[in-house]
Scaffold this motif. Structure first.
Motif, mmCIF file in Angstrom:
data_model
loop_
_atom_site.group_PDB
_atom_site.id
_atom_site.type_symbol
_atom_site.label_atom_id
_atom_site.label_comp_id
_atom_site.label_asym_id
_atom_site.label_seq_id
_atom_site.Cartn_x
_atom_site.Cartn_y
_atom_site.Cartn_z
ATOM 1 N N ASP A 1 13.206 8.442 5.696
ATOM 2 C CA ASP A 1 14.094 7.926 6.732
ATOM 3 C C ASP A 1 15.515 8.285 6.315
ATOM 4 N N VAL A 2 16.131 9.195 7.054
ATOM 5 C CA VAL A 2 17.440 9.731 6.690
ATOM 6 C C VAL A 2 18.519 9.105 7.566
ATOM 7 N N ARG A 3 19.498 8.481 6.943
ATOM 8 C CA ARG A 3 20.647 7.878 7.633
ATOM 9 C C ARG A 3 21.941 8.360 6.986
ATOM 10 N N ALA A 4 23.069 8.031 7.630
ATOM 11 C CA ALA A 4 24.360 8.467 7.105
ATOM 12 C C ALA A 4 24.715 7.782 5.790
ATOM 13 N N ASP A 5 24.144 6.602 5.538
ATOM 14 C CA ASP A 5 24.488 5.875 4.309
ATOM 15 C C ASP A 5 23.372 5.850 3.278
ATOM 16 N N ARG A 6 22.161 6.316 3.656
ATOM 17 C CA ARG A 6 21.069 6.264 2.688
ATOM 18 C C ARG A 6 19.887 7.121 3.143
ATOM 19 N N ALA A 7 19.028 7.398 2.204
ATOM 20 C CA ALA A 7 17.732 8.025 2.485
ATOM 21 C C ALA A 7 16.669 7.135 1.863
ATOM 22 N N VAL A 8 15.700 6.715 2.662
ATOM 23 C CA VAL A 8 14.619 5.855 2.184
ATOM 24 C C VAL A 8 13.350 6.702 2.098
ATOM 25 N N PHE A 9 12.743 6.700 0.921
ATOM 26 C CA PHE A 9 11.560 7.525 0.665
ATOM 27 C C PHE A 9 10.322 6.639 0.555
ATOM 28 N N THR A 10 9.251 7.043 1.206
ATOM 29 C CA THR A 10 7.973 6.335 1.146
ATOM 30 C C THR A 10 6.875 7.320 0.782
ATOM 31 N N LEU A 11 6.056 6.953 -0.171
ATOM 32 C CA LEU A 11 4.934 7.784 -0.607
ATOM 33 C C LEU A 11 3.624 7.025 -0.409
ATOM 34 N N GLN A 12 2.664 7.701 0.184
ATOM 35 C CA GLN A 12 1.344 7.136 0.422
ATOM 36 C C GLN A 12 0.392 8.276 0.779
ATOM 37 N N SER A 13 -0.838 8.193 0.329
ATOM 38 C CA SER A 13 -1.837 9.183 0.722
ATOM 39 C C SER A 13 -2.255 8.883 2.150
ATOM 40 N N SER A 14 -1.771 9.687 3.094
ATOM 41 C CA SER A 14 -1.876 9.356 4.512
ATOM 42 C C SER A 14 -3.305 9.327 5.028
ATOM 43 N N ASP A 15 -4.223 10.061 4.381
ATOM 44 C CA ASP A 15 -5.593 10.078 4.872
ATOM 45 C C ASP A 15 -6.347 8.791 4.575
ATOM 46 N N GLY B 1 0.777 -1.227 0.000
ATOM 47 C CA GLY B 1 0.000 0.000 0.000
ATOM 48 C C GLY B 1 0.811 1.280 0.000
ATOM 49 N N ALA B 2 2.081 1.210 -0.406
ATOM 50 C CA ALA B 2 2.928 2.401 -0.437
ATOM 51 C C ALA B 2 3.967 2.249 -1.551
ATOM 52 N N LEU B 3 4.569 3.365 -1.935
ATOM 53 C CA LEU B 3 5.676 3.363 -2.884
ATOM 54 C C LEU B 3 6.960 3.633 -2.117
ATOM 55 N N GLN B 4 8.016 2.868 -2.413
ATOM 56 C CA GLN B 4 9.277 3.041 -1.696
ATOM 57 C C GLN B 4 10.463 3.006 -2.650
ATOM 58 N N THR B 5 11.494 3.775 -2.295
ATOM 59 C CA THR B 5 12.787 3.702 -2.956
ATOM 60 C C THR B 5 13.859 4.069 -1.957
ATOM 61 N N SER B 6 15.086 3.731 -2.288
ATOM 62 C CA SER B 6 16.219 4.026 -1.412
ATOM 63 C C SER B 6 17.323 4.660 -2.242
ATOM 64 N N VAL B 7 18.000 5.637 -1.673
ATOM 65 C CA VAL B 7 19.110 6.305 -2.351
ATOM 66 C C VAL B 7 20.352 6.189 -1.473
ATOM 67 N N THR B 8 21.379 5.547 -2.001
ATOM 68 C CA THR B 8 22.632 5.394 -1.257
ATOM 69 C C THR B 8 23.435 6.681 -1.327
ATOM 70 N N VAL B 9 23.940 7.121 -0.169
ATOM 71 C CA VAL B 9 24.723 8.357 -0.084
ATOM 72 C C VAL B 9 26.013 8.094 0.679
ATOM 73 N N GLY B 10 26.888 9.091 0.694
ATOM 74 C CA GLY B 10 28.165 8.932 1.390
ATOM 75 C C GLY B 10 28.207 9.573 2.755
ATOM 76 N N THR B 11 27.312 10.538 2.988
ATOM 77 C CA THR B 11 27.308 11.249 4.262
ATOM 78 C C THR B 11 25.874 11.573 4.684
ATOM 79 N N LEU B 12 25.710 11.878 5.963
ATOM 80 C CA LEU B 12 24.397 12.294 6.460
ATOM 81 C C LEU B 12 23.978 13.613 5.819
#
Length: 332
Positions: A162-176, A126-137
């Motif tokens: 969800d923001v971390r030092a090695d990645r940012a995880v994005f989630t999309l969903q119509s919250s209502d 019930g949601a869309l997700q992706t992750s982006v690998t990064v080098g720093t926070l």
């Protein structure tokens, strides 16, 4: 000056326990609390002052008032942050309304999956997700800011990061409604384009090399009397009802979006030979007493306090256990 501005309700939703609306003020869109006008529905006109819809009005009165307010740019800017735009022709306004309606339509699982797969996203529960690998926070934070910017006013109701030092995880969903809409698909494409422009690759973690794919965790509880045990789990976890659902057997979700959702599976008979569920709920040391009290009031019982304040063992009326834990009492 006490200035109330009329606007049309585009959608309503619940946010942190408040009944909210997305309101269009002749082309400017803002959030408003409906605590004083709970009867307001999509398509109605409300008068908003300092973020609260204080009354409802008919369309004719709203249009008349907006026409007057367009000449009071400074006062309107003080309330909305910017002056009202020039009046939109009726045909264009109708087209905008139709587009909004289309964008808020729920899409099927297959439609959602196919629409975002080539952009590095996956449809998951019930949601869309992706992750982006990064080098720093700092890079992760920058990506998050870019994503919020390209989503604009829709970010607050659709986007979680969800923001971390090695990645940012994005989630999309119509919250209502806890579903994926056409707007979520459009926002996914915008976020992917923004990440690509910054030199980063949104991807779901499929294949070798990734620590794991994007995922959403749920916990299922088998029960004979779901309505009887659900209040206990709602209280002991500090959870709330899932958006768009109501009833004594519906799932429970974390109101701040950190923990897994809880759903209940109906049993037709007692099966004591099966593995039993156990959860540890780590809370601040000064929250433990209130949480335990709420769980007991919701039908739970105290099994053991031998190791308190490190942890208390509680159980629902069918014996499913949970521990409320703190950092205290762990140093020898």
């Amino acid at each position: 000056m006490c200035l109330g501005i009329p606007g049309r309700v585009l959608e309503t939703y619940e946010s942190t326990g408040l009944h909210m609306a997305r309101v269009d003020f002749g082309g400017i869109r803002r959030e408003a609390c409906l605590a004083y006008t709970p009867e307001a529905a999509v398509g109605d006109y409300v008068v908003v002052h300092v973020g609260f819809a204080i009354t409802t009005v008919d369309e004719t009165e709203a249009a008349r008032t907006l026409a007057v307010l367009r000449a009071m740019s400074d006062a309107v800017a003080g309330e909305l942050g910017e002056p009202l735009p020039a009046e939109v022709p009726a045909e264009e306004a109708e087209q905008r309304g139709c587009k909004d309606a289309v964008m808020e339509q729920t899409v099927s699982r297959q439609e959602a999956s196919e629409a975002v797969q080539d952009h590095g996203w996956r449809y998951v529960l019930g949601a869309l997700q992706t992750s982006v690998t990064v080098g720093t926070l700092a890079q992760a934070v920058s990506l998050a800011a870019d994503a919020a910017a390209v989503c604009g006013d829709d970010a607050d109701r659709h986007l979680r990061i969800d923001v971390r030092a090695d990645r940012a995880v994005f989630t999309l969903q119509s919250s209502d409604r806890a579903t994926v809409t056409a707007r979520d698909i459009e926002l996914a494409r915008r976020i992917s384009a923004a990440a690509d422009k910054s030199g980063f690759l949104p991807e779901p973690g499929i294949g070798a090399g990734a620590p794991r794919t994007v995922q959403i965790l749920e916990i299922a509880i088998d029960a004979l009397d779901i309505a009887g045990i659900r209040p206990f789990w709602k209280a002991v976890l500090g959870y709330t009802d899932e958006a768009g659902t109501e009833g004594p057997e519906e799932p429970l979700v974390d109101p701040v979006g950190q923990g897994p959702a809880i759903w209940f599976q109906q049993m037709d008979r007692a099966r004591p030979q099966r593995n039993r569920l156990h959860l540890d709920i780590s809370v601040p040391h000064d929250e433990a007493a209130r949480r335990i009290e709420a769980a007991l009031a919701a039908g739970g019982r105290l099994v053991s306090a031998t190791d308190a304040p490190a942890f208390w063992v509680l159980a629902d009326l069918e014996g499913n256990e949970a521990c409320v834990t703190t950092w205290q009492g762990r140093d020898s």
